[in-house]
Design a protein around this motif. Structure first.
Motif, PDB file in Angstrom:
ATOM      1  N   GLY A   1       0.897  -1.439  -0.086  1.00 32.44           N
ATOM      2  CA  GLY A   1       0.051  -0.159   0.080  1.00 32.44           C
ATOM      3  C   GLY A   1       0.564   1.492  -0.116  1.00 32.44           C
ATOM      4  O   GLY A   1       0.459   2.364   0.431  1.00 32.44           O
ATOM      5  N   GLY A   2       1.912   1.018  -0.816  1.00 28.84           N
ATOM      6  CA  GLY A   2       2.566   2.507  -0.584  1.00 28.84           C
ATOM      7  C   GLY A   2       3.476   2.311   0.641  1.00 28.84           C
ATOM      8  O   GLY A   2       4.463   3.388   1.040  1.00 28.84           O
ATOM      9  N   LEU A   3       3.802   1.909   1.871  1.00 35.19           N
ATOM     10  CA  LEU A   3       3.930   2.066   2.903  1.00 35.19           C
ATOM     11  C   LEU A   3       4.975   0.538   2.919  1.00 35.19           C
ATOM     12  O   LEU A   3       5.336  -0.126   2.612  1.00 35.19           O
ATOM     13  CB  LEU A   3       3.738   1.861   4.115  1.00 35.19           C
ATOM     14  N   VAL A   4       6.379   1.734   4.045  1.00 32.47           N
ATOM     15  CA  VAL A   4       7.350  -0.186   3.971  1.00 32.47           C
ATOM     16  C   VAL A   4       7.242  -0.395   5.087  1.00 32.47           C
ATOM     17  O   VAL A   4       7.103   0.453   6.015  1.00 32.47           O
ATOM     18  CB  VAL A   4       9.034   0.180   3.051  1.00 32.47           C
TER      19      VAL A   4
ATOM     20  N   ASP B   1       6.654   6.250   5.477  1.00 30.14           N
ATOM     21  CA  ASP B   1       7.374   5.478   4.210  1.00 30.14           C
ATOM     22  C   ASP B   1       7.954   6.014   4.335  1.00 30.14           C
ATOM     23  O   ASP B   1       9.367   5.644   3.001  1.00 30.14           O
ATOM     24  CB  ASP B   1       6.886   7.400   3.332  1.00 30.14           C
ATOM     25  N   ARG B   2       8.822   6.089   5.110  1.00 27.32           N
ATOM     26  CA  ARG B   2      10.506   5.257   5.337  1.00 27.32           C
ATOM     27  C   ARG B   2      10.581   4.310   6.618  1.00 27.32           C
ATOM     28  O   ARG B   2      10.183   4.050   7.539  1.00 27.32           O
ATOM     29  CB  ARG B   2      11.226   6.073   5.177  1.00 27.32           C
ATOM     30  N   ALA B   3      11.327   3.497   6.561  1.00 23.52           N
ATOM     31  CA  ALA B   3      11.671   2.380   7.349  1.00 23.52           C
ATOM     32  C   ALA B   3      13.720   2.036   7.276  1.00 23.52           C
ATOM     33  O   ALA B   3      13.863   2.762   6.559  1.00 23.52           O
ATOM     34  CB  ALA B   3      11.452   0.881   7.474  1.00 23.52           C
TER      35      ALA B   3
ATOM     36  N   VAL C   1      20.691   1.560   7.143  1.00 24.22           N
ATOM     37  CA  VAL C   1      20.187   1.617   6.150  1.00 24.22           C
ATOM     38  C   VAL C   1      18.428   1.948   5.887  1.00 24.22           C
ATOM     39  O   VAL C   1      17.968   1.660   7.167  1.00 24.22           O
ATOM     40  CB  VAL C   1      19.832   0.253   6.214  1.00 24.22           C
ATOM     41  N   GLU C   2      18.475   2.525   5.433  1.00 26.72           N
ATOM     42  CA  GLU C   2      16.746   2.908   5.132  1.00 26.72           C
ATOM     43  C   GLU C   2      16.481   2.858   4.253  1.00 26.72           C
ATOM     44  O   GLU C   2      17.071   2.762   3.051  1.00 26.72           O
ATOM     45  CB  GLU C   2      17.208   4.979   4.903  1.00 26.72           C
ATOM     46  N   VAL C   3      15.002   2.344   3.779  1.00 24.63           N
ATOM     47  CA  VAL C   3      14.403   1.866   2.667  1.00 24.63           C
ATOM     48  C   VAL C   3      12.986   2.673   2.524  1.00 24.63           C
ATOM     49  O   VAL C   3      12.782   3.175   3.429  1.00 24.63           O
ATOM     50  CB  VAL C   3      14.582   0.295   2.932  1.00 24.63           C
TER      51      VAL C   3
ATOM     52  N   VAL D   1      13.478   0.199  -1.970  1.00 24.78           N
ATOM     53  CA  VAL D   1      14.995   0.397  -2.363  1.00 24.78           C
ATOM     54  C   VAL D   1      15.684   0.738  -1.384  1.00 24.78           C
ATOM     55  O   VAL D   1      14.573   1.895  -0.843  1.00 24.78           O
ATOM     56  CB  VAL D   1      14.453   1.613  -3.563  1.00 24.78           C
ATOM     57  N   PRO D   2      16.653   0.382  -1.180  1.00 17.84           N
ATOM     58  CA  PRO D   2      17.551   0.990   0.509  1.00 17.84           C
ATOM     59  C   PRO D   2      18.392   1.453  -0.256  1.00 17.84           C
ATOM     60  O   PRO D   2      18.945   2.419  -1.258  1.00 17.84           O
ATOM     61  CB  PRO D   2      18.021  -0.522   0.187  1.00 17.84           C
TER      62      PRO D   2
END
Length: 160
Positions: free
Chosen positions: A103-106, A128-130, A143-145, A153-154
């Protein structure tokens, strides 16, 4: 006098045994038995095997009618069966993680530091980012994804 000493020692031993038994029982109730197997992080190979089990196999030629493309392959291309759709394994020298886009969320499904590293901070999402930060005596690696087109995408940043 001698009987008082014997009673005191017996009382102390009884209290110690009760305290030990209570401690072991509480640990057992919490799900971490004192003598049970220790938890350990997954190895990179165990992560790959877990991902392989969750990855659907591509359709066989017999299950696809002649001239028809598989349902999830645009333009008749054969789908890539390597990673499950929306899921990605990211391996670095500092550690590994599995990220998933929905759903557009990581969301980070799991993260495991490499030997000599530990997890300093983690924001597993969904968002929106993890991100996860691995740390050792030599430095930190973050590491940001993010999701792009439904695929994790990391972005890897080293802080020495």
């Amino acid at each position: 006098m001698h009987s008082r000493l014997v009673l005191a020692v017996a009382g102390w031993l009884l209290a110690a045994a009760l305290a030990t038994g209570t401690g072991v029982a509480v640990l057992g109730l919490l799900g971490r038995p004192l003598t049970g197997p220790a938890e350990r992080p997954m190895t990179a190979e165990e992560i790959r095997l877990a991902l392989a089990r969750d990855t659907p196999a591509p359709p066989s030629p017999a299950s696809t009618p002649a001239g028809a493309a598989p349902a999830d392959s645009p333009g008749g291309e054969t789908p890539n069966a390597a990673p499950a759709k929306g899921r990605r394994l990211v391996s670095t020298a500092a550690g590994s993680l599995i990220a998933r886009c929905e759903g557009g969320l990581v969301r980070l499904q799991s993260w495991t530091p490499a030997q000599g590293f530990e997890v300093d901070d983690v924001d597993p999402g969904p968002d929106d980012r993890a991100r996860v930060k691995f740390e050792s005596d030599e430095g930190r690696l973050e590491v940001e994804v993010r999701c792009a087109g439904g695929v994790p995408v990391p972005r890897i940043t080293r802080h020495d």
